[in-house]
Design an enzyme around this catalytic site. Structure first.
Site, PDB file in Angstrom:
ATOM      1  N   GLU A 176      20.937   5.204   4.064  1.00 13.71           N
ATOM      2  CA  GLU A 176      21.877   4.408   3.288  1.00 13.71           C
ATOM      3  C   GLU A 176      21.089   3.149   2.962  1.00 13.71           C
ATOM      4  O   GLU A 176      20.532   2.511   3.859  1.00 13.71           O
ATOM      5  CB  GLU A 176      23.114   4.083   4.126  1.00 13.71           C
TER       6      GLU A 176
ATOM      7  N   TYR B 189      22.487  -3.454   6.840  1.00 14.26           N
ATOM      8  CA  TYR B 189      21.450  -2.530   6.341  1.00 14.26           C
ATOM      9  C   TYR B 189      20.105  -2.808   7.009  1.00 14.26           C
ATOM     10  O   TYR B 189      19.491  -1.916   7.599  1.00 14.26           O
ATOM     11  CB  TYR B 189      21.305  -2.652   4.813  1.00 14.26           C
TER      12      TYR B 189
ATOM     13  N   THR C 262      11.358  -1.219   5.257  1.00 11.11           N
ATOM     14  CA  THR C 262      11.546  -2.269   4.248  1.00 11.11           C
ATOM     15  C   THR C 262      11.135  -3.642   4.781  1.00 11.11           C
ATOM     16  O   THR C 262      11.233  -3.898   5.991  1.00 11.11           O
ATOM     17  CB  THR C 262      13.036  -2.307   3.835  1.00 11.11           C
ATOM     18  N   ASP C 263      10.734  -4.514   3.868  1.00 13.81           N
ATOM     19  CA  ASP C 263      10.407  -5.896   4.272  1.00 13.81           C
ATOM     20  C   ASP C 263      11.652  -6.642   4.768  1.00 13.81           C
ATOM     21  O   ASP C 263      11.541  -7.677   5.405  1.00 13.81           O
ATOM     22  CB  ASP C 263       9.753  -6.665   3.106  1.00 13.81           C
ATOM     23  N   GLU C 264      12.846  -6.077   4.469  1.00 13.11           N
ATOM     24  CA  GLU C 264      14.077  -6.780   4.864  1.00 13.11           C
ATOM     25  C   GLU C 264      14.241  -6.867   6.378  1.00 13.11           C
ATOM     26  O   GLU C 264      15.016  -7.685   6.867  1.00 13.11           O
ATOM     27  CB  GLU C 264      15.298  -6.119   4.210  1.00 13.11           C
TER      28      GLU C 264
ATOM     29  N   LYS D 230      17.768  -0.571   9.638  1.00 11.76           N
ATOM     30  CA  LYS D 230      16.372  -0.183   9.374  1.00 11.76           C
ATOM     31  C   LYS D 230      15.455  -0.708  10.487  1.00 11.76           C
ATOM     32  O   LYS D 230      14.509  -0.047  10.900  1.00 11.76           O
ATOM     33  CB  LYS D 230      15.914  -0.713   8.006  1.00 11.76           C
TER      34      LYS D 230
END
Ligand code: NAD
Ligand code: TYD
Length: 339
Positions: free
Chosen positions: A86, A152, A127-129, A156
């Site tokens: 997601e 989110y 992800t860089d997030e 991750k």
């Protein structure tokens, strides 16, 4: 090489499948995807009868379904590349549960199966997030501490930590990439760039969150796929590799580019209430993948955006069909709250 690609009916996964089948004429790919709202077999149209003939197959199934994953891995595979997730921050704010089920539990199921079946390489597409938000200066490196701010990115980050733990505890040969914001063909029109292109084409408002000055580091999807390819083949197991576009833009800059390219007026911009916990700035230092693996970008922002806008202009039926049904329900609820 025989690969299991999960989430291959989504944006980056479908671009990756096309990239790999086009580059390696002897590679086989199994695509496992449960076709959520974001999964679309139209993204892979003509693959089975075209470049993937005899070496591409699709299985509809959930990465969190142990039996399903086990059944696939029993056939013998060289590597798993896990895109399935997601992926939309706003939806995770609306309802976090499915993010944990797919992104965390799904990853654990894949890792356990990889271990049982002695898979040669397990790749986690992250992800860089997971690094959280930067101030006005500095860059994310692979040793930046993980500090996610949205459900989110927290899911991750949880998955990344599990991947690391399976390397440390069981010696599973894992690799992780952390990439910045992608754009390009087949991106679901809920993310900034495809949402604004398709809204502008329909003369609908472009909802800019907050002051529109949040910064993302943008990369054309094919450059991300090339980076994953480098890491899959030559990365050192147990390592994390950042991938970025060296292209910082405010959301306002992105909006202006889209409006100019489409000859649409600035009056379409609508400032709306900010996203809660909205990360201010992302910027990636990708020295490691450049120097260690020789990766470099092919597309600059101007070239990538031209290709992307042209694709959305040429593929109106693809996004017009998507922008109905569940999509509309989500957006109505989300933007009603933000007026
Ligand atoms: P996407 O939402 O377009 O595609 C996700 C795909 O995963 C869909 O096809 C969906 O059907 C499938 N999927 C979801 N849950 C599943 C499940 N339980 N089992 C099997 N399949 C399932 O996402 P995307 O933008 O292509 O992102 C792909 C990956 O790359 C994600 O892991 C995301 O975190 C990561 N990533 C994305 C970006 C970006 O800018 N889009 C940047 C860095 C990393
Ligand atoms: P998005 O494409 O959702 O990616 P991410 O949040 O994972 O970086 O959003 C990119 C940026 O655009 C982010 O700062 C939020 C902003 N944004 C808007 O201003 N309006 C929108 O309608 C959307 C979807 C995003």
């Amino acid at each position: 090489m025989k690969l299991l690609v999960t989430g291959g009916a989504g944006f980056i996964g479908s671009n990756f499948i096309r990239y790999i089948l086009g580059k390696y004429s002897n590679y086989e790919i199994i695509n496992l995807d449960n076709l959520t709202y974001a999964g679309n077999l139209e993204n892979l149209k003509n693959i089975e009868s075209g470049i993937g003939k005899g070496r591409y197959s699709f299985i509809k199934g959930d990465i969190a379904d142990e039996q399903c994953v086990d059944g696939i891995l029993r056939n013998g595979l060289d590597a798993i590349v896990n895109f399935a997730a997601e992926s939309h921050v706003d939806r995770s704010i609306d309802n976090a549960r499915i993010f944990l089920e797919t992104n965390v539990v799904g990853t654990q199921v894949l890792l356990d199966a990889a271990l049982r079946h002695k898979i040669g390489r397990y790749m986690q597409i992250s992800t860089d997030e997971v690094y959280g938000s930067l101030g006005q200066t500095g860059f994310f490196t692979e040793s930046t501490p993980i500090a996610p701010n949205s459900p989110y990115s927290a899911s991750k980050a949880g998955a990344d930590l599990l991947v690391r733990a399976y390397f440390e505890t069981f010696g599973l040969p894992v690799l992780t990439t952390r990439c910045s914001n992608n754009y390009g063909p087949y991106q679901f029109p809920e993310k900034l760039i495809p949402l604004f292109i398709t809204n502008a084409l329909a003369d609908q408002p472009l909802p800019l969150y907050g002051d529109g000055l949040n910064i993302r580091d943008w990369i054309y999807v094919e450059d991300h796929c090339a980076g994953i390819d480098c890491v899959l083949h030559n990365g050192r197991v147990g390592e994390v590799y950042n991938i970025g576009g060296n292209c910082e833009k405010t959301n306002k800059d992105i909006t202006s580019t889209i409006l100019t390219e489409l000859s649409k007026p600035e009056t379409l911009i609508k400032y709306v209430k900010d996203r809660p916990g909205h990360d201010r700035r992302y910027a990636i230092d990708c020295t490691k993948i450049r120097t260690e693996l020789g990766w470099s970008q092919h597309y600059d922002f101007a070239a990538g955006m031209k290709k992307t806008i042209a694709w959305y202009l040429d593929n109106k039926p693809w996004w017009q069909r998507i922008k109905t049904g569940e999509y509309l329900e989500f957006y109505k609820r989300w933007y009603d709250d933000r007026k």
